[in-house]
Every structure is written in C-alpha cells, then in structure tokens.
Design an enzyme around this catalytic site. Sequence first.
Site, PDB file in Angstrom:
ATOM      1  N   HIS A 241      -8.414  -1.134  -6.982  1.00 42.90           N
ATOM      2  CA  HIS A 241      -8.418  -1.431  -5.547  1.00 42.90           C
ATOM      3  C   HIS A 241      -9.491  -0.589  -4.867  1.00 42.90           C
ATOM      4  O   HIS A 241      -9.793   0.524  -5.309  1.00 42.90           O
ATOM      5  CB  HIS A 241      -7.039  -1.135  -4.925  1.00 42.90           C
ATOM      6  CG  HIS A 241      -6.942  -1.678  -3.532  1.00 42.90           C
ATOM      7  ND1 HIS A 241      -7.394  -0.980  -2.442  1.00 42.90           N
ATOM      8  CD2 HIS A 241      -6.478  -2.862  -3.071  1.00 42.90           C
ATOM      9  CE1 HIS A 241      -7.213  -1.727  -1.360  1.00 42.90           C
ATOM     10  NE2 HIS A 241      -6.656  -2.871  -1.720  1.00 42.90           N
TER      11      HIS A 241
ATOM     12  N   LYS B 238       0.868  -1.202   0.000  1.00 45.54           N
ATOM     13  CA  LYS B 238       0.000   0.000   0.000  1.00 45.54           C
ATOM     14  C   LYS B 238       0.891   1.233   0.000  1.00 45.54           C
ATOM     15  O   LYS B 238       1.898   1.285  -0.711  1.00 45.54           O
ATOM     16  CB  LYS B 238      -0.964  -0.020   1.184  1.00 45.54           C
ATOM     17  CG  LYS B 238      -1.889  -1.231   1.139  1.00 45.54           C
ATOM     18  CD  LYS B 238      -3.193  -1.029   1.845  1.00 45.54           C
ATOM     19  CE  LYS B 238      -4.059  -2.265   1.692  1.00 45.54           C
ATOM     20  NZ  LYS B 238      -5.428  -2.117   2.027  1.00 45.54           N
TER      21      LYS B 238
ATOM     22  N   ILE C  70     -11.059  -4.913   5.076  1.00 49.66           N
ATOM     23  CA  ILE C  70      -9.679  -4.545   4.728  1.00 49.66           C
ATOM     24  C   ILE C  70      -8.994  -3.899   5.939  1.00 49.66           C
ATOM     25  O   ILE C  70      -9.557  -3.028   6.596  1.00 49.66           O
ATOM     26  CB  ILE C  70      -9.653  -3.587   3.516  1.00 49.66           C
ATOM     27  CG1 ILE C  70     -10.096  -4.335   2.252  1.00 49.66           C
ATOM     28  CG2 ILE C  70      -8.266  -2.979   3.312  1.00 49.66           C
ATOM     29  CD1 ILE C  70     -10.186  -3.480   0.993  1.00 49.66           C
TER      30      ILE C  70
ATOM     31  N   GLU D 252     -12.350  -8.550  -2.316  1.00 52.74           N
ATOM     32  CA  GLU D 252     -12.006  -7.980  -0.999  1.00 52.74           C
ATOM     33  C   GLU D 252     -13.183  -7.151  -0.473  1.00 52.74           C
ATOM     34  O   GLU D 252     -13.372  -6.031  -0.923  1.00 52.74           O
ATOM     35  CB  GLU D 252     -10.815  -7.016  -1.121  1.00 52.74           C
ATOM     36  CG  GLU D 252      -9.534  -7.625  -1.581  1.00 52.74           C
ATOM     37  CD  GLU D 252      -8.327  -6.751  -1.230  1.00 52.74           C
ATOM     38  OE1 GLU D 252      -7.312  -7.325  -0.857  1.00 52.74           O
ATOM     39  OE2 GLU D 252      -8.408  -5.507  -1.315  1.00 52.74           O
TER      40      GLU D 252
ATOM     41  N   GLY E 197      -7.962  -8.794   5.598  1.00 54.72           N
ATOM     42  CA  GLY E 197      -7.819  -9.403   6.918  1.00 54.72           C
ATOM     43  C   GLY E 197      -6.990 -10.671   6.952  1.00 54.72           C
ATOM     44  O   GLY E 197      -6.928 -11.349   7.988  1.00 54.72           O
TER      45      GLY E 197
ATOM     46  N   ALA F 169      -1.973  -7.212   2.885  1.00 52.14           N
ATOM     47  CA  ALA F 169      -1.095  -6.055   3.078  1.00 52.14           C
ATOM     48  C   ALA F 169      -0.678  -5.953   4.549  1.00 52.14           C
ATOM     49  O   ALA F 169       0.433  -6.355   4.917  1.00 52.14           O
ATOM     50  CB  ALA F 169      -1.798  -4.776   2.624  1.00 52.14           C
ATOM     51  N   SER F 170      -1.579  -5.464   5.408  1.00 53.71           N
ATOM     52  CA  SER F 170      -1.177  -5.154   6.783  1.00 53.71           C
ATOM     53  C   SER F 170      -0.620  -6.356   7.535  1.00 53.71           C
ATOM     54  O   SER F 170       0.269  -6.212   8.377  1.00 53.71           O
ATOM     55  CB  SER F 170      -2.356  -4.542   7.557  1.00 53.71           C
ATOM     56  OG  SER F 170      -3.484  -5.390   7.500  1.00 53.71           O
TER      57      SER F 170
HETATM   58  O1  G3P Z   1      -4.474  -4.857  -1.219  1.00 52.53           O
HETATM   59  C1  G3P Z   1      -4.774  -5.796  -0.255  1.00 52.53           C
HETATM   60  C2  G3P Z   1      -5.528  -5.212   0.830  1.00 52.53           C
HETATM   61  O2  G3P Z   1      -6.572  -4.385   0.499  1.00 52.53           O
HETATM   62  C3  G3P Z   1      -5.847  -6.123   1.962  1.00 52.53           C
HETATM   63  O3  G3P Z   1      -5.428  -5.403   3.053  1.00 52.53           O
HETATM   64  O4  G3P Z   1      -4.464  -5.095   5.236  1.00 52.53           O
HETATM   65  O5  G3P Z   1      -6.583  -6.385   4.965  1.00 52.53           O
HETATM   66  O6  G3P Z   1      -4.435  -7.362   4.195  1.00 52.53           O
HETATM   67  P1  G3P Z   1      -5.219  -6.115   4.450  1.00 52.53           P
END
Ligand code: G3P
Length: 227
Positions: free
Chosen positions: A94, A12, A147, A142, A182, A203-204
């Site tokens: 996204h 991100k 997210i 997603e 998530g 991501a996170s």
């Molecule tokens: O681009 C992937 C993202 O939107 C998912 O984010 O932090 O929930 O893994 P996260």
Amino acid sequence: MLRTPLIAVSYKVYSEGMGEKALRLTKIIEKVAKDFDHTVAIIPNLVDLRMVAENTELPVFAQHIDPYSPGSHTGSITAEMIKDAGAVGTMINHSEKRMILADIDAAIKRAKDLGLETMVCTNNVDVTGAVAALGPTYVAIEPPELIGGDISVSTAKPEVVSGSVEVVKRINPEVKVLCGAGVKKKEDVTKAMELGASGVLLASGIVKAKDPEKVMRSLLEGLDDSL
Ligand code: G3P
C-alpha cells in the site's frame, strides 16, 4: 479466487474502524452486502484481524505482510500469521506501507504458497506493469495524491485506470485490476467498471462516512448498474 467484481473496504488504522467500532462497521457492511450478489471484502487493521474474521462471513484481507518465514523477525507479520487469524488474502505494498520490488515478489510467493490471495497496490501504470509480471491475484491502482480525497481516481485520472487495465492485459491477463483513491459514490464505481476495472478499493468513503450503510448500498448499486 474471490468472484469479481469486488468491492474491498480497508479500515486503515482509522479510529472509526478500530476495536468495537471495527466490529460494528463490519456488521453494517455485512448486512448491506447480503442484499446484493457481489463480493465485498474487508481489510481491518492487523491487530483487529482475528477478532473481525471470527465474527463475519465476509472475506477478510490483511493490510500487509512481510516477506519472511516464521522465525526471528520481531514485529513482523507473516503470511502464516494472517492465515491463522482467518484472512483469505492480503494487501501488499500500500502507498502508506511501501515495499521494494524484491520483497513484494517474495511476499506474493509466500502468500501464494499458503493459498492466500494477494492484492498489490501500485501508484502508476508503469509500476502496475512491473507488479503484474509478479502474478498477484489483483493489482490495485491508487494514485497516492488522490488517496483520502473527494475526487475519485476514475474521475480525476481515468487514463491511469484504463492504462493499468491495458498494461495488465498485455503482461499478465490473469491478474484482475482494481482501482482506488477517493471512491465515495455510485458513479465512482460505475466509471471504474466502464474503464475496465474488476472492482474498487476504498477506505475513508465508508469508514469515515456519517452513514456507512447508505454509502455501501450506493456503491453496490453502482456494481449492479455496471452489469
Ligand atoms: O486502501 C485504500 C485507500 O488507500 C483508498 O483510500 O480513503 O481514498 O478511499 P480512500
């Protein structure tokens, strides 16, 4: 096309995944990925894209492209720019960078013309169906409300993952379905695979983890367990 199953890690625009830290994180992911026979793709921020791509063997995706050809489009990102920077593909639409359907279609076509893969994000089963008809390489479902949270899509909304897999099978079976939001642990991956996904996008769970190496390893073990 990259071999599936696939784990795609987006940085991100987190400060933990920016500049020098992007390189450090990439090296950690790369090191763990070498211990497994699975595809791991990374998605650094657009400013760091070239630097990261030049310093890794992992396939690198861009976070976004605009649907334009090179020319007078100040501030835009073209498919040519990301290809020249070393990307093998791009994320499109996204939830944090939504586009209208006509522009998603144009962006997919521009990327395809240059031999780039396309990972189009969708927010629900209906949008997944619409996007599958446009023929991207992957759709990444997603639910936006999950997210960045701690409960993965495969646990909180399994029906959205299986529903997306179903609709894609009906509309365009060549498209691979990834799921994200998530995803943080092994079980999130095994569950996603049980639901018919071809991999996960996260991501996170990695970028903000205290120990990204440990998390990356457990996600890849999740893929091992599902085969
Ligand atoms: O681009 C992937 C993202 O939107 C998912 O984010 O932090 O929930 O893994 P996260």
